[in-house]
Design a protein around this motif. Structure first.
Motif, short mmCIF file in Angstrom:
data_model
loop_
_atom_site.label_atom_id
_atom_site.label_comp_id
_atom_site.label_asym_id
_atom_site.label_seq_id
_atom_site.Cartn_x
_atom_site.Cartn_y
_atom_site.Cartn_z
N VAL A 1 0.86 -1.17 0.00
CA VAL A 1 0.00 0.00 0.00
C VAL A 1 0.90 1.22 0.00
N SER A 2 0.80 2.02 -1.07
CA SER A 2 1.66 3.21 -1.14
C SER A 2 0.98 4.36 -0.41
N ASP A 3 1.81 5.32 0.01
CA ASP A 3 1.28 6.45 0.78
C ASP A 3 0.36 7.32 -0.07
N GLU A 4 0.61 7.35 -1.39
CA GLU A 4 -0.16 8.24 -2.26
C GLU A 4 -1.54 7.67 -2.58
N ASP A 5 -1.62 6.33 -2.69
CA ASP A 5 -2.87 5.73 -3.13
C ASP A 5 -3.25 4.57 -2.20
N MET A 6 -3.93 4.92 -1.12
CA MET A 6 -4.25 3.93 -0.09
C MET A 6 -5.29 2.91 -0.56
N THR A 7 -6.13 3.30 -1.54
CA THR A 7 -7.25 2.43 -1.89
C THR A 7 -6.90 1.44 -3.00
N ASN A 8 -5.73 1.60 -3.62
CA ASN A 8 -5.36 0.69 -4.69
C ASN A 8 -4.06 -0.02 -4.37
N PRO A 9 -4.12 -1.01 -3.49
CA PRO A 9 -2.88 -1.72 -3.14
C PRO A 9 -2.41 -2.60 -4.30
N VAL A 10 -1.09 -2.83 -4.33
CA VAL A 10 -0.55 -3.79 -5.30
C VAL A 10 -0.46 -5.13 -4.59
N VAL A 11 -1.18 -6.12 -5.12
CA VAL A 11 -1.25 -7.42 -4.46
C VAL A 11 -0.55 -8.46 -5.33
N ILE A 12 0.38 -9.20 -4.73
CA ILE A 12 1.00 -10.29 -5.47
C ILE A 12 0.89 -11.58 -4.65
N SER A 13 0.84 -12.70 -5.37
CA SER A 13 0.82 -14.00 -4.74
C SER A 13 1.43 -15.01 -5.70
N PRO A 14 2.76 -14.91 -5.95
CA PRO A 14 3.38 -15.80 -6.95
C PRO A 14 3.31 -17.26 -6.49
N ASN A 15 2.67 -18.09 -7.31
CA ASN A 15 2.45 -19.51 -6.98
C ASN A 15 1.85 -19.65 -5.56
N GLY A 16 0.91 -18.76 -5.25
CA GLY A 16 0.23 -18.83 -3.97
C GLY A 16 1.10 -18.48 -2.78
N GLY A 17 2.31 -17.99 -3.05
CA GLY A 17 3.25 -17.70 -1.95
C GLY A 17 4.02 -18.94 -1.53
N LYS A 18 3.84 -20.02 -2.28
CA LYS A 18 4.46 -21.31 -1.94
C LYS A 18 5.99 -21.24 -1.98
N ASP A 19 6.52 -20.49 -2.95
CA ASP A 19 7.98 -20.41 -3.11
C ASP A 19 8.53 -19.10 -2.56
N GLY A 20 7.80 -18.47 -1.69
CA GLY A 20 8.26 -17.20 -1.15
C GLY A 20 7.90 -16.04 -2.06
N PHE A 21 8.41 -14.85 -1.69
CA PHE A 21 8.06 -13.64 -2.41
C PHE A 21 9.32 -12.94 -2.91
N PRO A 22 9.21 -12.21 -4.03
CA PRO A 22 10.38 -11.47 -4.50
C PRO A 22 10.79 -10.39 -3.50
N PRO A 23 12.07 -10.01 -3.50
CA PRO A 23 12.50 -9.01 -2.52
C PRO A 23 11.80 -7.67 -2.75
N VAL A 24 11.69 -6.93 -1.67
CA VAL A 24 11.07 -5.61 -1.73
C VAL A 24 12.12 -4.61 -2.18
N ALA A 25 11.81 -3.82 -3.19
CA ALA A 25 12.76 -2.81 -3.65
C ALA A 25 12.88 -1.72 -2.60
N LYS A 26 14.11 -1.29 -2.36
CA LYS A 26 14.39 -0.30 -1.30
C LYS A 26 13.62 1.01 -1.51
N GLU A 27 13.49 1.40 -2.82
CA GLU A 27 12.91 2.71 -3.08
C GLU A 27 11.37 2.71 -2.98
N ASP A 28 10.76 1.47 -2.90
CA ASP A 28 9.30 1.42 -2.81
C ASP A 28 8.83 1.85 -1.43
N ALA A 29 8.23 3.04 -1.38
CA ALA A 29 7.73 3.52 -0.09
C ALA A 29 6.39 2.86 0.21
N GLY A 30 5.85 3.17 1.35
CA GLY A 30 4.57 2.60 1.73
C GLY A 30 4.75 1.38 2.59
#
Lengths: 157, 244
Positions: free
Chosen positions: B79-108
């Motif tokens: 959930v970014s600070d600018e747009d609280m109502t439109n979160p970016v949702v990911i679930s690669p393979n249901g989260g079974k193999d973990g999640f990609p790293p979070v980019a440092k510059e992504d605020a929120g």
């Protein structure tokens, strides 16, 4: 009496309907399973069938009946509330008949980072490490005992 | 061997009684379990979820869920600070193999939301079934009778939470059973057994000693999509407003 004399064909008609209705009831009795409607508009026996599915995870209670030594190491450590099969995988077969299947030891290089790799998405108070910087490629168990991972004076315990 | 008319008259009812037993199906698998004494549900403690995917793997192994299908899965919200109502949702393979790293510059903010069947009391999926193949059990679990299911997928469309799928081999509806084969034996579900942080907890609302009663009194607990009036009973602690 003339009414009944003329109504003979109606009685035959009713007779056919009654016969068909009886055939319907008999057929329905055979086709609809006995437990249908036992609890509601569904087959009650289905619950028993689903409840009879085989287990894959034995449950930590089963592990603890034999592995008391591990339990003793775990109980005061940070992993006290992590169930055995969370890391070791489903082992109901081993619990049923320990001789039939020996679990393989999980590889700490891939296991620990599942939970402890640093990520901004993880809760801040959860212990996390940048694996490359933290261990410089050494397996986690070099320093940490997985069942009680806190570092103690004198290295892993 | 010759069967007389008299013997035949005796044999027929006996055969009928035997056939009734066949029709009645297999007997209850857990003799010490009383359905009316339980009302099952689950508690998801969002601040404890670390997104390890243990629950997804455990569920697939316990219930032999085919690859690419999920009875439970983990979503990562951004959930970014600018747009609280439109979160970016990911679930690669249901989260079974973990999640990609979070980019440092992504605020929120980032957090994980495990999802599963909500075992609704007024479940939309059971209402639309044309043949009575899916139902809410007397102990509050939504199940599918796979011998009765036609695979019409009405229920798959009806579930507002996307918790059902058509099993690719069996071609019938499949979903979370809340590990009915485990909870009726006094065990917890596979996902709860495998959760390392206790973020998922099996709950029995009819058990007065269940810690859920104290938890519900003292925490800000929500359900998903309350506006759908489904009577969902998977409780989420500290659920963010952007989750749907």
């Amino acid at each position: 009496m003339s009414f009944f004399k003329d109504a003979g064909h109606l009685f035959r008609f009713v007779g056919i309907f009654v016969l068909l209705f009886i055939i319907f009831l008999v057929a329905r009795g055979y086709v609809v399973p006995k437990s249908f409607g036992q609890y509601g508009h569904y087959r009650g026996a289905a619950m028993g069938e689903i409840a009879a599915h085989p287990l894959h995870f034995a449950g930590h209670q089963a592990c603890e009946t034999c592995h008391v030594d591990v339990q003793d190491v775990k109980k005061n450590g940070k992993h006290a509330h992590v169930n055995c099969e969370a890391c070791h995988g489903p082992l109901a077969k081993h619990a049923d008949d320990p001789a039939s299947m020996t679990p393989t030891k999980p590889d700490t290089a891939t296991l620990c980072v599942r939970c402890h790799a640093a990520s901004a998405a993880r809760p801040k108070n959860f212990p996390q490490v940048q694996a490359e910087e933290h261990s410089t490629g050494l397996p986690c168990e070099t320093c940490h005992q997985p069942h009680s991972p806190a570092m103690t004076a004198g290295g892993a315990k | 061997m010759k069967i007389t008319r008299r013997q035949m008259l005796v044999l027929l009812p006996a055969a009928a009684i035997a056939w009734e037993h066949v029709l009645a199906g297999t007997p209850e698998a857990s003799p010490n379990y009383t359905m009316s004494e339980h009302w099952w549900s689950m508690l998801i403690d969002i601040p404890k979820c670390i997104g390890c995917g243990n629950c997804v793997r455990a569920c697939q192994e316990e219930n032999e869920v085919p690859d690419g299908f999920f009875r439970t899965w983990v979503e990562r919200y951004h959930v970014s600070d600018e747009d609280m109502t439109n979160p970016v949702v990911i679930s690669p393979n249901g989260g079974k193999d973990g999640f990609p790293p979070v980019a440092k510059e992504d605020a929120g903010k980032y957090f994980f939301v495990p999802k599963l069947c909500n075992h609704c009391v007024d479940s939309p999926c059971t209402q639309v079934c044309p043949v009575g193949a899916t139902f809410v059990t007397p102990d509050g679990v939504v199940l599918v009778d796979q011998k009765y299911c036609l695979g019409c997928a009405y229920c798959v469309q009806a579930c507002p939470y996307g918790c059902r799928y058509i099993h690719p081999q069996k071609e019938v509806a499949d979903k979370c059973t809340l590990c009915y084969h485990r909870i009726t034996k006094g065990l917890t579900t596979a996902c709860c057994e495998a959760c390392p942080t206790g973020a998922r907890q099996l709950v029995d609302l009819k058990n007065p000693n269940d810690p859920i009663h104290e938890f519900l009194k003292t925490h800000a607990v929500q359900i998903l999509k309350p506006q759908m009036a489904t009577g969902a009973k998977v409780f989420y602690n500290e659920l963010d407003g952007s989750v749907r």
